[in-house]
Motif scaffolding. Sequence first.
Motif, mmCIF file in Angstrom:
data_model
loop_
_atom_site.group_PDB
_atom_site.id
_atom_site.type_symbol
_atom_site.label_atom_id
_atom_site.label_comp_id
_atom_site.label_asym_id
_atom_site.label_seq_id
_atom_site.Cartn_x
_atom_site.Cartn_y
_atom_site.Cartn_z
ATOM 1 N N LEU A 184 -3.389 -3.583 -7.741
ATOM 2 C CA LEU A 184 -4.490 -4.350 -7.162
ATOM 3 C C LEU A 184 -5.581 -3.396 -6.721
ATOM 4 O O LEU A 184 -5.333 -2.459 -5.961
ATOM 5 N N LEU A 185 -6.795 -3.647 -7.187
ATOM 6 C CA LEU A 185 -7.950 -2.838 -6.836
ATOM 7 C C LEU A 185 -8.949 -3.731 -6.104
ATOM 8 O O LEU A 185 -9.377 -4.759 -6.630
ATOM 9 N N ILE A 186 -9.283 -3.360 -4.870
ATOM 10 C CA ILE A 186 -10.240 -4.120 -4.071
ATOM 11 C C ILE A 186 -11.541 -3.330 -4.002
ATOM 12 O O ILE A 186 -11.545 -2.166 -3.594
ATOM 13 N N ARG B 28 -4.200 -4.881 -14.553
ATOM 14 C CA ARG B 28 -4.631 -4.611 -13.196
ATOM 15 C C ARG B 28 -5.397 -5.807 -12.638
ATOM 16 O O ARG B 28 -6.186 -6.439 -13.327
ATOM 17 N N THR B 29 -5.176 -6.116 -11.375
ATOM 18 C CA THR B 29 -5.861 -7.199 -10.684
ATOM 19 C C THR B 29 -7.035 -6.619 -9.904
ATOM 20 O O THR B 29 -6.894 -5.589 -9.249
ATOM 21 N N VAL B 30 -8.184 -7.288 -9.968
ATOM 22 C CA VAL B 30 -9.393 -6.779 -9.320
ATOM 23 C C VAL B 30 -9.987 -7.873 -8.442
ATOM 24 O O VAL B 30 -10.219 -8.996 -8.909
ATOM 25 N N LEU B 31 -10.214 -7.543 -7.185
ATOM 26 C CA LEU B 31 -10.922 -8.420 -6.252
ATOM 27 C C LEU B 31 -12.157 -7.670 -5.791
ATOM 28 O O LEU B 31 -12.043 -6.575 -5.232
ATOM 29 N N ILE C 223 0.835 -1.198 0.000
ATOM 30 C CA ILE C 223 0.000 0.000 0.000
ATOM 31 C C ILE C 223 0.868 1.246 0.000
ATOM 32 O O ILE C 223 0.613 2.211 -0.728
ATOM 33 N N ALA C 224 1.921 1.245 0.808
ATOM 34 C CA ALA C 224 2.816 2.399 0.868
ATOM 35 C C ALA C 224 3.494 2.661 -0.466
ATOM 36 O O ALA C 224 3.838 3.812 -0.780
ATOM 37 N N HIS C 225 3.680 1.621 -1.269
ATOM 38 C CA HIS C 225 4.275 1.783 -2.591
ATOM 39 C C HIS C 225 3.236 2.074 -3.671
ATOM 40 O O HIS C 225 3.561 2.064 -4.858
ATOM 41 N N GLY C 226 1.993 2.320 -3.297
ATOM 42 C CA GLY C 226 0.972 2.683 -4.270
ATOM 43 C C GLY C 226 0.461 1.535 -5.103
ATOM 44 O O GLY C 226 -0.123 1.749 -6.162
ATOM 45 N N LEU C 227 0.653 0.299 -4.619
ATOM 46 C CA LEU C 227 0.261 -0.866 -5.405
ATOM 47 C C LEU C 227 -1.175 -1.309 -5.162
ATOM 48 O O LEU C 227 -1.701 -2.141 -5.903
ATOM 49 N N VAL C 228 -1.805 -0.781 -4.129
ATOM 50 C CA VAL C 228 -3.141 -1.238 -3.744
ATOM 51 C C VAL C 228 -4.046 -0.041 -3.483
ATOM 52 O O VAL C 228 -3.633 0.918 -2.820
ATOM 53 N N SER C 229 -5.269 -0.100 -3.988
ATOM 54 C CA SER C 229 -6.312 0.855 -3.635
ATOM 55 C C SER C 229 -7.601 0.088 -3.406
ATOM 56 O O SER C 229 -7.762 -1.033 -3.890
ATOM 57 N N ALA C 230 -8.513 0.704 -2.654
ATOM 58 C CA ALA C 230 -9.793 0.058 -2.368
ATOM 59 C C ALA C 230 -10.933 1.020 -2.629
ATOM 60 O O ALA C 230 -10.841 2.201 -2.310
ATOM 61 N N VAL C 231 -11.992 0.515 -3.228
ATOM 62 C CA VAL C 231 -13.219 1.279 -3.428
ATOM 63 C C VAL C 231 -14.254 0.683 -2.495
ATOM 64 O O VAL C 231 -14.671 -0.458 -2.677
#
Length: 345
Positions: A167-169, A197-200, A90-98
Motif C-alpha cells: 500500500l502506497l499513500i 500495488r494499492t495506491v491511495l 507498517i512494521a511488516h513493510g506493507l505500507v509506505s507514504a510519500v
Amino acid sequence: MPTPTPAAAGTSPGASGRVGPAVAASGITKSFGKVRAVDGVSLEIEQGEIVAFLGPNGAGKTTTIDMLLGLSHPDTGSVKVFGESPRAAIAHGLVSAVLQTGGLLKDITVRETLQLTASLFADTRPVDEVMKRAGITEIAGRKVGVCSGGQQQRLRFAMALLSDPGLLILDEPTTGMDVEGRRSFWSSIRADADRGRTVLFATHYLDEADEYADRIVLMARGRIVADGTASEIKNLVSGRTVHATLAAADLSVLASLPGVDNVEVKGDRVAIRTKDSDAAARYLLTQTPARDVEITAQNLESVFLALTADTESDHTRPEPVEGQNPGSEDPSTSSGSTSYEGALS
C-alpha cells in the motif's frame, strides 16, 4: 521485527499472497474537543486499486490518513490494513507514504539518501532499481538541496518504494513537477498498480484524479459524500454548463432563467450552470449579443464544488484546518516523510 522478502521484479509487491482488502475501515470517528473531524467513515480499498481521496481543506482527509497510518487511533470503529492493525502492517513493510514536505537531508546526494534509508530495513529493493522506477537515475550524484521541488518529490517516491510496500499513500505527489514529469510519474504508478500495488492519493489536481484514478472517494464535513468512478461521481450532479462570450452580462437576468443554479463571470466570459441548458442557450442566442456559445457536461471540478458545499449547519463543527487538528500529528510535518516503518516498529 522481520519483514517479508521483497517480491521479484514483475511480481506482486510486498503484500503478495495476502487475501482480502488492502484497507478496511469501519465506522471510524475522531473528535478533538467538540470538533468531530471524522464522522463515521467506512472505507474499503481492494488490492491493486488506485484511489483518489479528495475533499476541501478541513474535510477530514488528513485525520483519516493519520488513522490509516497508525499515527492516531479512532475514537470508535476499526481500521485494518491487509488484515492487520496499521502499526503492524507498517512494521511488516506493507505500507509506505510519500508526503509533500520534510524528511530530506539537503547536504547528501540522492543516492546517499536512498542508501541511508535502505539501511533502516531488513530487506529492500536495490537502490538502482528504485531510482530507475522514480526517474531519478540521472541525478543520483546530485545533492538533495539543489534538486528542484519535483525532483525531491520523486526522491520521496523512490524512498517509499525501497520496502516494496503493498500500500502506497501519496499526499500531493506531483507538487513541483512539470507536465512531462507528472505524466511519467503516473505511468510508473499505473505500472505498480498493474503488479498489484494499492495506491491511495490525495491531490488538489482534480484532472489527475479524473484521468488516473480507478475510483474517487470524496470527503466533506468529516463524512464520505461520494464514492465511485469518475463518471459515476460526475453523474451525481445533474445539469450542464453553458459558456458564452458576453460583455456586460446582466447576472440577475441570467440567474433568473429556468433551471439556473449558478452564474459565474470571468472578464467577458460567462458560465451558467443549469438544469435546462437549452433555455439558457436559447436566451443567449436570441436575446443577447452573446457569441461562442457552448454547452458542456459537468466536469469533476463543478461536481466537487457542488458536493462539498457546506449547506448544512452542524453544531459539532466548525472544522479545523487540516494538519492543525489539536492532538493529531499531521503526516505532512512528520520527519519520517516517506515511510513509517522505522519510527513505528
